[in-house]
Write a protein that holds these residues in place. Structure first.
Motif, PDB file in Angstrom:
ATOM      1  N   HIS A 149       0.869  -1.172  -0.098  1.00 18.21           N
ATOM      2  CA  HIS A 149      -0.028   0.085  -0.022  1.00 18.21           C
ATOM      3  C   HIS A 149       0.800   1.181  -0.013  1.00 18.21           C
ATOM      4  O   HIS A 149       1.918   1.273   0.771  1.00 18.21           O
ATOM      5  CB  HIS A 149      -0.929  -0.149   1.246  1.00 18.21           C
ATOM      6  N   THR A 150       0.594   2.300  -1.025  1.00 20.64           N
ATOM      7  CA  THR A 150       1.388   3.383  -0.901  1.00 20.64           C
ATOM      8  C   THR A 150       0.512   4.638  -0.647  1.00 20.64           C
ATOM      9  O   THR A 150      -0.546   4.838  -1.290  1.00 20.64           O
ATOM     10  CB  THR A 150       1.993   3.368  -2.332  1.00 20.64           C
ATOM     11  N   HIS A 151       1.370   5.502   0.095  1.00 23.11           N
ATOM     12  CA  HIS A 151       0.341   6.751   0.468  1.00 23.11           C
ATOM     13  C   HIS A 151       1.758   7.771   1.122  1.00 23.11           C
ATOM     14  O   HIS A 151       2.715   7.409   1.191  1.00 23.11           O
ATOM     15  CB  HIS A 151      -0.444   6.343   1.690  1.00 23.11           C
ATOM     16  N   GLN A 152       1.019   8.786   1.155  1.00 25.98           N
ATOM     17  CA  GLN A 152       1.974   9.996   1.722  1.00 25.98           C
ATOM     18  C   GLN A 152       1.983   9.759   3.348  1.00 25.98           C
ATOM     19  O   GLN A 152       1.001   9.501   3.930  1.00 25.98           O
ATOM     20  CB  GLN A 152       0.953  11.488   1.429  1.00 25.98           C
ATOM     21  N   ASP A 153       3.339  10.153   3.773  1.00 29.21           N
ATOM     22  CA  ASP A 153       3.319  10.066   5.105  1.00 29.21           C
ATOM     23  C   ASP A 153       2.544  11.165   5.787  1.00 29.21           C
ATOM     24  O   ASP A 153       2.458  12.523   5.506  1.00 29.21           O
ATOM     25  CB  ASP A 153       4.947  10.437   5.501  1.00 29.21           C
ATOM     26  N   VAL A 154       1.792  10.892   6.609  1.00 26.95           N
ATOM     27  CA  VAL A 154       0.521  11.776   7.285  1.00 26.95           C
ATOM     28  C   VAL A 154       1.255  12.825   8.183  1.00 26.95           C
ATOM     29  O   VAL A 154       0.486  13.652   8.596  1.00 26.95           O
ATOM     30  CB  VAL A 154      -0.360  11.142   7.879  1.00 26.95           C
ATOM     31  N   ALA A 155       2.449  12.684   8.573  1.00 30.17           N
ATOM     32  CA  ALA A 155       3.243  13.718   9.401  1.00 30.17           C
ATOM     33  C   ALA A 155       4.067  14.800   8.750  1.00 30.17           C
ATOM     34  O   ALA A 155       4.184  15.670   9.502  1.00 30.17           O
ATOM     35  CB  ALA A 155       3.954  13.108  10.496  1.00 30.17           C
ATOM     36  N   TYR A 156       4.292  14.558   7.789  1.00 27.81           N
ATOM     37  CA  TYR A 156       5.551  15.345   6.691  1.00 27.81           C
ATOM     38  C   TYR A 156       4.738  15.631   5.431  1.00 27.81           C
ATOM     39  O   TYR A 156       5.010  15.041   4.494  1.00 27.81           O
ATOM     40  CB  TYR A 156       6.856  14.748   6.658  1.00 27.81           C
ATOM     41  N   PRO A 157       4.308  17.153   5.434  1.00 28.24           N
ATOM     42  CA  PRO A 157       3.818  17.459   4.202  1.00 28.24           C
ATOM     43  C   PRO A 157       4.745  17.960   3.188  1.00 28.24           C
ATOM     44  O   PRO A 157       4.706  19.037   2.747  1.00 28.24           O
ATOM     45  CB  PRO A 157       2.663  18.634   4.691  1.00 28.24           C
ATOM     46  N   ILE A 158       5.336  16.930   2.652  1.00 28.21           N
ATOM     47  CA  ILE A 158       6.327  17.355   1.559  1.00 28.21           C
ATOM     48  C   ILE A 158       5.945  16.643   0.151  1.00 28.21           C
ATOM     49  O   ILE A 158       5.493  15.498   0.363  1.00 28.21           O
ATOM     50  CB  ILE A 158       7.664  16.646   1.852  1.00 28.21           C
ATOM     51  N   LYS A 159       5.555  17.344  -0.946  1.00 25.72           N
ATOM     52  CA  LYS A 159       5.212  16.962  -2.060  1.00 25.72           C
ATOM     53  C   LYS A 159       6.024  15.519  -2.385  1.00 25.72           C
ATOM     54  O   LYS A 159       7.268  15.388  -2.508  1.00 25.72           O
ATOM     55  CB  LYS A 159       5.281  17.787  -3.273  1.00 25.72           C
ATOM     56  N   GLY A 160       5.081  14.419  -2.737  1.00 22.01           N
ATOM     57  CA  GLY A 160       5.660  13.230  -3.069  1.00 22.01           C
ATOM     58  C   GLY A 160       6.502  12.446  -2.260  1.00 22.01           C
ATOM     59  O   GLY A 160       7.136  11.269  -2.723  1.00 22.01           O
ATOM     60  N   VAL A 212      -0.251  16.857  -6.061  1.00 25.00           N
ATOM     61  CA  VAL A 212       0.913  15.976  -6.317  1.00 25.00           C
ATOM     62  C   VAL A 212       0.522  14.663  -6.171  1.00 25.00           C
ATOM     63  O   VAL A 212       0.764  13.639  -7.068  1.00 25.00           O
ATOM     64  CB  VAL A 212       2.303  16.282  -5.850  1.00 25.00           C
ATOM     65  N   LEU A 213      -0.087  14.140  -5.082  1.00 32.37           N
ATOM     66  CA  LEU A 213      -0.549  12.668  -4.766  1.00 32.37           C
ATOM     67  C   LEU A 213      -1.514  12.187  -6.023  1.00 32.37           C
ATOM     68  O   LEU A 213      -1.376  11.102  -6.350  1.00 32.37           O
ATOM     69  CB  LEU A 213      -0.855  12.512  -3.391  1.00 32.37           C
ATOM     70  N   ARG A 214      -2.467  13.093  -5.973  1.00 33.81           N
ATOM     71  CA  ARG A 214      -3.210  12.646  -7.216  1.00 33.81           C
ATOM     72  C   ARG A 214      -2.797  12.489  -8.503  1.00 33.81           C
ATOM     73  O   ARG A 214      -2.999  11.440  -9.327  1.00 33.81           O
ATOM     74  CB  ARG A 214      -4.566  13.568  -7.222  1.00 33.81           C
ATOM     75  N   ASP A 215      -1.630  13.297  -8.943  1.00 38.86           N
ATOM     76  CA  ASP A 215      -0.935  13.217 -10.055  1.00 38.86           C
ATOM     77  C   ASP A 215      -0.238  11.942 -10.153  1.00 38.86           C
ATOM     78  O   ASP A 215      -0.241  11.428 -11.062  1.00 38.86           O
ATOM     79  CB  ASP A 215      -0.131  14.577 -10.315  1.00 38.86           C
ATOM     80  N   LEU A 216       0.552  11.607  -9.074  1.00 40.32           N
ATOM     81  CA  LEU A 216       1.146  10.377  -9.081  1.00 40.32           C
ATOM     82  C   LEU A 216       0.287   9.124  -9.020  1.00 40.32           C
ATOM     83  O   LEU A 216       0.722   8.090  -9.520  1.00 40.32           O
ATOM     84  CB  LEU A 216       1.961  10.428  -7.624  1.00 40.32           C
ATOM     85  N   ALA A 217      -0.782   9.404  -8.543  1.00 39.33           N
ATOM     86  CA  ALA A 217      -1.724   8.273  -8.407  1.00 39.33           C
ATOM     87  C   ALA A 217      -2.238   7.666  -9.842  1.00 39.33           C
ATOM     88  O   ALA A 217      -2.262   6.750 -10.414  1.00 39.33           O
ATOM     89  CB  ALA A 217      -2.821   8.308  -7.449  1.00 39.33           C
ATOM     90  N   GLU A 218      -2.575   8.990 -10.533  1.00 36.76           N
ATOM     91  CA  GLU A 218      -3.025   8.960 -11.895  1.00 36.76           C
ATOM     92  C   GLU A 218      -1.872   8.400 -12.764  1.00 36.76           C
ATOM     93  O   GLU A 218      -2.208   7.591 -13.783  1.00 36.76           O
ATOM     94  CB  GLU A 218      -3.361  10.501 -12.422  1.00 36.76           C
ATOM     95  N   GLU A 219      -0.716   8.727 -12.771  1.00 42.17           N
ATOM     96  CA  GLU A 219       0.386   8.112 -13.552  1.00 42.17           C
ATOM     97  C   GLU A 219       0.634   6.600 -13.262  1.00 42.17           C
ATOM     98  O   GLU A 219       0.850   5.901 -14.014  1.00 42.17           O
ATOM     99  CB  GLU A 219       1.740   8.922 -13.006  1.00 42.17           C
ATOM    100  N   LEU A 220       0.491   6.323 -11.721  1.00 42.55           N
ATOM    101  CA  LEU A 220       0.705   4.902 -11.565  1.00 42.55           C
ATOM    102  C   LEU A 220      -0.576   3.977 -11.573  1.00 42.55           C
ATOM    103  O   LEU A 220      -0.061   2.843 -11.778  1.00 42.55           O
ATOM    104  CB  LEU A 220       0.984   4.829  -9.874  1.00 42.55           C
TER     105      LEU A 220
END
Length: 160
Positions: free
Chosen positions: A40-51, A151-159
């Motif tokens: 499962h791949t997701h953004q780290d919930v504690a550190y708001p860094i793009k990607g 950015v997360l949505r863009d990455l998800a769309e690409e993946l």
């Protein structure tokens, strides 16, 4: 049960954060970026860094050597796909990868993109902790969170 503060200000009580994330009980900001049979791949919930991506095992294990052969193949395939998407979507030329076994969560790898603004904290692996703390303490505002989610949505769309 552990009490965990999420980046959106919510507090949750869970026995295992990774189990809650990989099962869908908790939906991380920006949602799931990539899901495979074993990860499962997701953004780290504690550190708001793009990607900044967390690639976490669905199975409750902690060590690299506990992965089955099938999981190892799934892991390296997912890791490679995510890195290619980071390069394409974010334009980053460097990513730091971290994996540790003394965690309370599942086996997981952090993929931390290296941006120009981060060089004020240094150019080595030692600079990553100050970068993460800076992001958590000074970049956790609505404007930046929205940029991270885009950015997360863009990455998800690409993946996918």
């Amino acid at each position: 049960m552990r009490r965990i503060a999420l980046s959106n200000g919510e507090t949750v009580e869970v026995e295992c954060l990774s189990c809650a994330l990989t099962s869908g009980m908790i939906v991380p900001d920006g949602g799931t970026v990539l899901e495979t049979e074993h990860f499962h791949t997701h953004q780290d919930v504690a550190y708001p860094i793009k990607g900044l991506i967390i690639l976490a095992s669905k199975r409750h294990i902690k060590c690299f050597d506990e992965l089955t052969e099938e999981e190892k193949l799934d892991y390296i395939t997912a890791l490679s796909k995510i890195r290619a998407a980071q390069r394409k979507i974010l334009g980053v030329e460097a990513v730091y990868y971290f994996y540790n076994e003394d965690t309370t969560h599942h086996f997981h790898t952090w993929m931390v993109p290296r941006y120009e603004w981060m060089y004020e904290f240094g150019r080595s692996v030692e600079s990553v902790r100050p970068v993460l703390l800076h992001a958590r303490n000074y970049m956790n505002d609505e404007k930046n969170r929205n940029a991270v989610i885009k950015v997360l949505r863009d990455l998800a769309e690409e993946l996918n």
